[in-house]
Scaffold this active site. Structure first.
Site, short mmCIF file in Angstrom:
data_model
loop_
_atom_site.label_atom_id
_atom_site.label_comp_id
_atom_site.label_asym_id
_atom_site.label_seq_id
_atom_site.Cartn_x
_atom_site.Cartn_y
_atom_site.Cartn_z
N HIS A 62 -8.20 -3.83 -1.27
CA HIS A 62 -7.66 -4.22 -0.16
C HIS A 62 -6.39 -3.13 0.22
O HIS A 62 -6.30 -2.20 0.89
CB HIS A 62 -6.77 -5.40 -0.08
CG HIS A 62 -5.87 -5.44 1.27
ND1 HIS A 62 -6.43 -6.21 2.42
CD2 HIS A 62 -4.79 -5.27 1.28
CE1 HIS A 62 -5.52 -6.31 3.23
NE2 HIS A 62 -4.40 -5.70 2.73
N GLU A 63 -5.45 -2.93 -0.90
CA GLU A 63 -4.42 -1.73 -0.74
C GLU A 63 -4.98 -0.28 -0.88
O GLU A 63 -4.53 0.40 0.09
CB GLU A 63 -3.46 -2.02 -1.96
CG GLU A 63 -2.81 -3.51 -2.17
CD GLU A 63 -2.21 -3.81 -0.97
OE1 GLU A 63 -1.88 -3.23 -0.16
OE2 GLU A 63 -2.05 -5.18 -0.92
N TYR B 126 -4.79 -10.39 9.67
CA TYR B 126 -5.96 -10.10 8.77
C TYR B 126 -7.24 -10.70 9.06
O TYR B 126 -8.08 -9.72 9.24
CB TYR B 126 -5.50 -10.75 7.64
CG TYR B 126 -4.22 -10.31 7.01
CD1 TYR B 126 -3.03 -10.47 7.45
CD2 TYR B 126 -4.08 -9.57 5.90
CE1 TYR B 126 -1.72 -9.98 6.74
CE2 TYR B 126 -2.88 -8.75 4.99
CZ TYR B 126 -1.89 -9.20 5.44
OH TYR B 126 -0.67 -8.62 5.08
N GLU C 297 0.94 -1.25 -0.02
CA GLU C 297 0.05 -0.01 0.02
C GLU C 297 0.61 1.26 0.05
O GLU C 297 0.31 2.12 0.72
CB GLU C 297 -1.04 -0.15 1.27
CG GLU C 297 -0.16 -0.20 2.61
CD GLU C 297 0.11 -1.47 3.20
OE1 GLU C 297 0.34 -2.23 2.40
OE2 GLU C 297 0.36 -1.63 4.56
N GLU D 146 -4.12 -4.28 9.21
CA GLU D 146 -4.45 -5.34 8.43
C GLU D 146 -5.85 -5.76 8.60
O GLU D 146 -6.59 -6.20 7.87
CB GLU D 146 -3.54 -6.66 8.31
CG GLU D 146 -2.14 -6.16 7.66
CD GLU D 146 -2.11 -5.63 6.20
OE1 GLU D 146 -3.27 -5.73 5.67
OE2 GLU D 146 -1.07 -5.06 6.01
N HIS E 285 -6.06 0.55 2.72
CA HIS E 285 -4.86 0.79 3.48
C HIS E 285 -4.75 2.45 3.39
O HIS E 285 -4.23 2.95 4.40
CB HIS E 285 -3.83 0.18 2.96
CG HIS E 285 -3.43 -1.20 3.53
ND1 HIS E 285 -3.52 -1.22 5.02
CD2 HIS E 285 -3.22 -2.34 3.01
CE1 HIS E 285 -3.03 -2.57 5.12
NE2 HIS E 285 -3.15 -2.95 4.02
N ASP F 115 8.41 -9.59 10.66
CA ASP F 115 7.95 -10.42 9.77
C ASP F 115 7.34 -11.98 10.15
O ASP F 115 6.38 -12.28 9.72
CB ASP F 115 8.99 -10.81 8.51
CG ASP F 115 8.60 -10.63 7.21
OD1 ASP F 115 7.74 -9.96 7.10
OD2 ASP F 115 8.80 -11.50 6.40
N1 BES Z 1 0.86 -4.53 3.69
C1 BES Z 1 0.51 -6.07 3.07
C2 BES Z 1 1.51 -6.46 2.61
C3 BES Z 1 2.81 -6.69 3.60
C4 BES Z 1 2.71 -7.34 5.06
C5 BES Z 1 4.17 -6.47 3.35
C6 BES Z 1 3.54 -7.39 5.93
C7 BES Z 1 5.18 -6.76 4.66
C8 BES Z 1 5.11 -7.16 5.57
C9 BES Z 1 -0.25 -5.63 2.06
O1 BES Z 1 -1.42 -4.56 2.38
C10 BES Z 1 -0.98 -7.12 1.89
O2 BES Z 1 -1.76 -7.52 3.07
N2 BES Z 1 -1.13 -7.60 0.88
C11 BES Z 1 -1.71 -9.01 0.54
C12 BES Z 1 -2.67 -9.04 -0.27
C13 BES Z 1 -4.11 -8.70 0.26
C14 BES Z 1 -5.19 -8.78 -0.59
C15 BES Z 1 -4.44 -9.38 1.58
C16 BES Z 1 -0.60 -9.77 -0.01
O3 BES Z 1 0.47 -9.56 -0.36
O4 BES Z 1 -0.78 -11.10 0.01
ZN ZN Z 2 -2.78 -5.07 3.92
#
Ligand code: BES
Ligand code: ZN
Length: 632
Positions: free
Chosen positions: A317-318, A407, A293, A340, A321, A399
């Site tokens: 989703h993005e 989520y 995002e 999330e 954010h 991480d």
């Molecule tokens: N912000 C996240 C990606 C992220 C999370 C990067 C934790 C680094 C550490 C992003 O918004 C996200 O959740 N992406 C999901 C897709 C979404 C549709 C749930 C993904 O990449 O799977």
């Molecule tokens: Zn996200």
């Protein structure tokens, strides 16, 4: 929303070093003037003593040497202190000066999984500090791609990924989500390439390769982002558009035709969008996430270009954010669910408004399936406490705690609150929350206090909030997502089990979600003949839809359907999206043949993956790299 965020947890090697550094919660003091910050265990900075308020970045991107070099100049606000501390990771600090060019002394701390603290001495009250630096080989945020790894195969490509603590590997910065600052950037790239950032962006190539950016809203460091490549832009409507390589941009603009509607829908729910434009850049397939995002410019995987607009919930989703996360930001990574969980809830509301409750219901059900799988894995792991919403990630790579729990359990909690007070009151509460705390960070405690005072008490709602936030597992009062469309899929699976040939099943009109549900719920094990029958009827191995393909490959691995292995090999060598990699490599680990296959494929694919995916898969396969990147 889909499969394998669930499997991220437990795969990260953690340094044992724990760190006692300060930081975060943004809270204004009595007169409302100066924010105070609570502790962030994942940053060395000490914002209560000295904090950055603005960054001027002036860098050159050297695509041949794979190096970013230049200066980062900071406006700082310092209390009665003689130093400021920033984060670095693998950076070479060439010189530190004040605004007049007078050298300032600095020291670099020991290297840990958090990188190295950079302490700059401030002999006199200093308002501006300039750091000349260059990146090291293997800078964790950066992925440098050879032309061969791009769609057009003509030019190299670079993208950054900042979340959670990677920005410090390409910019020296106070890298804590509780510290916000504005930024301007001047970025020089080779002529013929274009640069875009999480800021105001160009829509055309600059002849001299010099691009200027402005991010006028204060953002945390993890949202600074840069991509460089032979990009083209195509607008979708007056506020939205897509960037991608030339051969991809038309397809992307078609796929995301709904972006303008999504933006208006989101605003209708929770108030005005505050970031001027909303664009999406479609990156090469090694991008390790579905989406990220970055403000003004979502970074996205090309694996959502299904050709039928079926995977655009990721854009919702993005986009969501832009409120939950970028406007009101988790104060520390322990509060990740505030980013999330709210975003999944919001995303689902956008999907429901545009595509109806049936569609949103299917997404919710897939999310719940992922959550339940994750909860089983977490309960068996070294960290069963990771199924709490409020995390304790001190001493660990953040991480590690970023699982489906934040989520889907987060979103389930919000759905429960909605069910308790009714949608109108809940919507008013959320909208007020975004307005009241705009451009601030939020701790779990602060949110819970606000929730009690502004939603629960006034509406006489009594629920066990502590069980949701500080308890493991999914509480029994979690609302159950419903979708009769999946009941129909279950019925067709049953008919197949009972002997109806695959090609006679009633699958016409099925969306990607129905196919995913179908593939996830096939009876096990399946014989070679049964797998052949499915593939002959539905051509899964030839599917252009990455979600369908990945779910099918999982079945192929589990049932040793080797007719699909050439395509699987190709997929894993091209796609670096961690959510697909983790379940596929994990499935291969179940058998000796699979283990050999996993190691063979990974041996060639590893150089094509971003560092965050490499980190995860190295751990999963207990991979020892004989040629580690040199950082220092
Ligand atoms: N912000 C996240 C990606 C992220 C999370 C990067 C934790 C680094 C550490 C992003 O918004 C996200 O959740 N992406 C999901 C897709 C979404 C549709 C749930 C993904 O990449 O799977
Ligand atoms: Zn996200």
């Amino acid at each position: 929303m889909f499969a394998a965020r669930s499997l991220f947890h437990g795969t990260i090697l953690i340094s044992l070093l724990s760190c006692s550094s300060p930081v975060v919660e943004n809270d204004t003091d009595q007169d409302g003037a100066r924010p105070t910050y609570t502790m962030d265990h994942h940053s060395h900075s000490r914002p209560n003593e000295a904090v950055i308020t603005h960054l001027d970045l002036d860098v050159e991107v050297d695509m041949d040497e794979e190096e970013v070099r230049g200066t980062a100049t900071y406006d700082i606000q310092a209390e009665d202190t003689r130093s400021i501390v920033l984060d670095t990771d693998g950076l070479f600090i060439d010189e530190v000066t004040d605004a007049n060019g007078a050298p300032l002394e600095f020291e670099l701390g020991d290297s840990t999984f958090l990188g190295r603290a950079l302490k700059v001495m401030l002999p006199t009250p200093t308002k501006r500090v300039r750091i000349a630096y260059h990146t090291g080989k293997g800078a964790k945020a950066l992925q440098w791609l050879a032309p061969q790894q791009t769609a057009d195969k003509q030019h190299p490509f670079l993208f950054t990924q900042g979340q959670a603590i990677l920005t410090r590997s390409w910019i020296p910065v106070q890298d804590s989500p509780g510290i916000r600052f504005t930024y301007n950037a001047k970025v020089k790239v080779p002529a013929g390439l274009m640069a875009v950032m999480s800021a105001t962006n160009p829509q055309q190539h600059a002849v001299d390769g010099v691009y200027r950016f402005k991010q006028e809203q204060p953002i945390p460091a993890y949202l600074i982002a840069l991509a460089v490549g032979d990009l083209a832009f195509k607008s979708v409507d007056e506020r939205t558009g897509v960037y991608a390589e030339r051969s991809v941009v038309e397809k992307a603009a078609w796929e995301f035709a709904d972006m303008g509607t999504m933006l208006k829908t989101a605003e209708g729910l929770y108030g005005p969008y505050r970031w001027s434009r909303y664009d999406v850049i479609v990156l090469p397939p090694s991008f390790p996430f579905g989406g990220m995002e970055n403000p003004c410019l979502t970074f996205a995987t090309p694996t959502i270009l299904a050709g039928d607009r079926s995977l655009t919930a990721l854009v919702a989703h993005e986009l969501a954010h832009s409120w939950s996360g970028n406007l009101v930001t988790n104060a520390t990574w322990n509060d990740f669910w505030l980013n999330e969980g709210f975003t999944v809830y919001f995303e689902s509301r956008i999907s429901e408004a545009i595509h109806g409750p049936d569609y949103a219901g299917m997404l919710q059900q897939l999310g719940r399936q992922d959550l339940l799988n994750t909860l089983v894995d977490i309960a068996r792991s070294k960290h069963p406490e990771d199924s709490k919403l409020r995390l304790d990630l001190e001493g660990r790579n953040p991480d590690d705690g970023m699982t489906e729990v934040a989520y889907e359990k987060g979103a389930a909690f919000l759905r429960l609150l909605e069910a308790e007070v009714g949608r109108p009151k809940f919507d008013a509460f959320i909208r007020d929350y975004f307005d009241r705390f705009a451009f601030q960070s939020m701790t779990t405690d602060k949110f819970l206090g606000h929730l009690q005072e502004h939603l629960l008490t006034p509406n006489h709602v009594v629920i066990d909030v502590a069980q949701w936030v500080d308890g493991v597992g999914l509480p029994s009062n979690a609302p159950t997502p419903i979708s009769d469309r999946f009941d129909k899929v279950d019925h067709e699976i049953q008919r197949w089990v009972e002997g109806v040939p695959a090609r006679e099943l009633a699958t016409s009109g099925w969306s990607t979600f129905e196919w995913m549900h179908f593939l996830r719920h096939l009876p096990q094990p399946l014989t070679e003949a049964r797998m052949d029958e499915l593939d002959a009827a539905f051509a899964f191995t030839r599917s252009g839809n990455a979600e369908v393909l990945a779910a099918w490959f999982e079945q192929c691995i589990r049932n040793d359907h080797d007719a699909a292995y050439a395509r699987l090999d190709d997929f894993l060598n091209t796609v670096g999206r961690r959510k697909f990699l983790v379940p596929l490599y994990t499935a291969m680990l179940d058998t000796e043949k699979g283990r050999i296959m996993a190691r063979t494929i990974y041996g060639t694919a590893r150089p094509n993956y971003h560092s965050v995916a490499v980190h995860t898969i190295d751990e999963l396969l207990a991979w020892k790299d004989t040629h580690p990147p040199v950082n220092f």
